[in-house]
Write an enzyme that holds these catalytic residues in place. Structure first.
Site, PDB file in Angstrom:
ATOM      1  CG  ASP A  30      -2.376   0.960   1.167  1.00 13.84           C
ATOM      2  OD1 ASP A  30      -3.345  -0.011   1.200  1.00 13.84           O
ATOM      3  OD2 ASP A  30      -1.628   2.226   1.014  1.00 13.84           O
ATOM      4  CG  ASN A  87     -11.919  -0.786   3.718  1.00 21.32           C
ATOM      5  OD1 ASN A  87     -12.633  -1.258   4.667  1.00 21.32           O
ATOM      6  ND2 ASN A  87     -11.442  -0.251   3.757  1.00 21.32           N
ATOM      7  CB  VAL A  96      -9.196   1.983  -4.962  1.00 21.85           C
ATOM      8  CG1 VAL A  96      -8.533   1.581  -6.414  1.00 21.85           C
ATOM      9  CG2 VAL A  96      -7.870   2.865  -4.486  1.00 21.85           C
ATOM     10  CG  HIS A 100      -8.371  -2.598  -2.551  1.00 20.87           C
ATOM     11  ND1 HIS A 100      -9.539  -2.359  -3.183  1.00 20.87           N
ATOM     12  CD2 HIS A 100      -8.365  -1.948  -1.112  1.00 20.87           C
ATOM     13  CE1 HIS A 100      -9.949  -0.942  -2.087  1.00 20.87           C
ATOM     14  NE2 HIS A 100      -9.138  -1.129  -1.148  1.00 20.87           N
TER      15      HIS A 100
HETATM   16  P1  AMP Z   1      -9.591   1.559   0.257  1.00 16.22           P
HETATM   17  O1  AMP Z   1      -9.830   2.873   1.267  1.00 16.22           O
HETATM   18  O2  AMP Z   1     -10.030   0.428   0.816  1.00 16.22           O
HETATM   19  O3  AMP Z   1     -10.522   1.236  -0.677  1.00 16.22           O
HETATM   20  O4  AMP Z   1      -7.917   1.304  -0.229  1.00 16.22           O
HETATM   21  C1  AMP Z   1      -7.045   2.005  -1.009  1.00 16.22           C
HETATM   22  C2  AMP Z   1      -6.037   1.405  -0.561  1.00 16.22           C
HETATM   23  O5  AMP Z   1      -5.526   1.988  -2.285  1.00 16.22           O
HETATM   24  C3  AMP Z   1      -5.436   2.866   0.199  1.00 16.22           C
HETATM   25  O6  AMP Z   1      -4.932   2.712   1.792  1.00 16.22           O
HETATM   26  C4  AMP Z   1      -4.058   3.846  -0.330  1.00 16.22           C
HETATM   27  O7  AMP Z   1      -3.325   3.295   0.558  1.00 16.22           O
HETATM   28  C5  AMP Z   1      -4.129   2.475  -1.469  1.00 16.22           C
HETATM   29  N1  AMP Z   1      -3.379   3.158  -3.214  1.00 16.22           N
HETATM   30  C6  AMP Z   1      -4.135   3.650  -3.399  1.00 16.22           C
HETATM   31  N2  AMP Z   1      -3.533   4.375  -4.464  1.00 16.22           N
HETATM   32  C7  AMP Z   1      -2.498   3.497  -4.061  1.00 16.22           C
HETATM   33  C8  AMP Z   1      -1.398   3.701  -5.415  1.00 16.22           C
HETATM   34  N3  AMP Z   1      -0.900   3.672  -6.162  1.00 16.22           N
HETATM   35  N4  AMP Z   1      -0.639   1.905  -5.063  1.00 16.22           N
HETATM   36  C9  AMP Z   1      -0.683   1.482  -4.035  1.00 16.22           C
HETATM   37  N5  AMP Z   1      -1.630   1.355  -2.997  1.00 16.22           N
HETATM   38  C10 AMP Z   1      -2.134   2.226  -3.504  1.00 16.22           C
END
Ligand code: AMP
Ligand code: ZN
Length: 114
Positions: A30, A87, A96, A100
């Site tokens: 992450d 989530n 996102v 994931h």
């Molecule tokens: P969520 O809030 O469950 O949708 O988690 C999305 C996660 O994606 C967050 O913990 C972000 O820090 C992570 N994230 C966003 N962009 C990137 C990226 N380019 N590379 C790795 N992690 C990312």
């Protein structure tokens, strides 16, 4: 899903530290870690949220969980313990929209989560 961030990671159009990959899934660190170990595991095919899974995706979902447990071992967090979670949508804290599985470890977590 041309504009999906995680589809771009799958296609290697965005740099990340990929720590595991097979035919169906990718795992990477992450970018904004919430614990000493914070890994995201994603399917290579796009699903916006967990709500989009069908019965045909059960094996894929299981393989995300199984791989998280394997990575917990290689990351050295399995014995002390760790947290996994998907989530889903706004109230679940999803930001996102490509599913994931979070794998977090290296510190103690509280319950219930905030
Ligand atoms: P969520 O809030 O469950 O949708 O988690 C999305 C996660 O994606 C967050 O913990 C972000 O820090 C992570 N994230 C966003 N962009 C990137 C990226 N380019 N590379 C790795 N992690 C990312
Ligand atoms: Zn995607």
């Amino acid at each position: 899903m041309g504009d999906c961030l995680f589809c771009k990671i799958v296609k290697k159009e965005i740099e990340t530290e990929i720590i595991f990959e097979n035919k169906n899934i990718v795992a990477f660190r992450d970018i904004n870690p919430q614990a000493p170990v914070h890994i995201l595991l994603i399917p290579k095919i796009h699903f916006s949220t967990l709500n989009d899974l069908t019965s045909g995706d059960i094996k894929l979902a299981g393989s995300l969980i199984y791989t998280a447990a394997k990575l917990a071992k290689t990351e050295g967090i399995a014995d002390q313990g760790y947290r996994t979670g998907f989530n889903c949508n706004k109230w679940g804290g999803q930001t996102v929209y490509h599913i994931h599985l979070h794998l977090l470890g290296g510190r103690k977590f509280g319950w219930p989560p905030g």
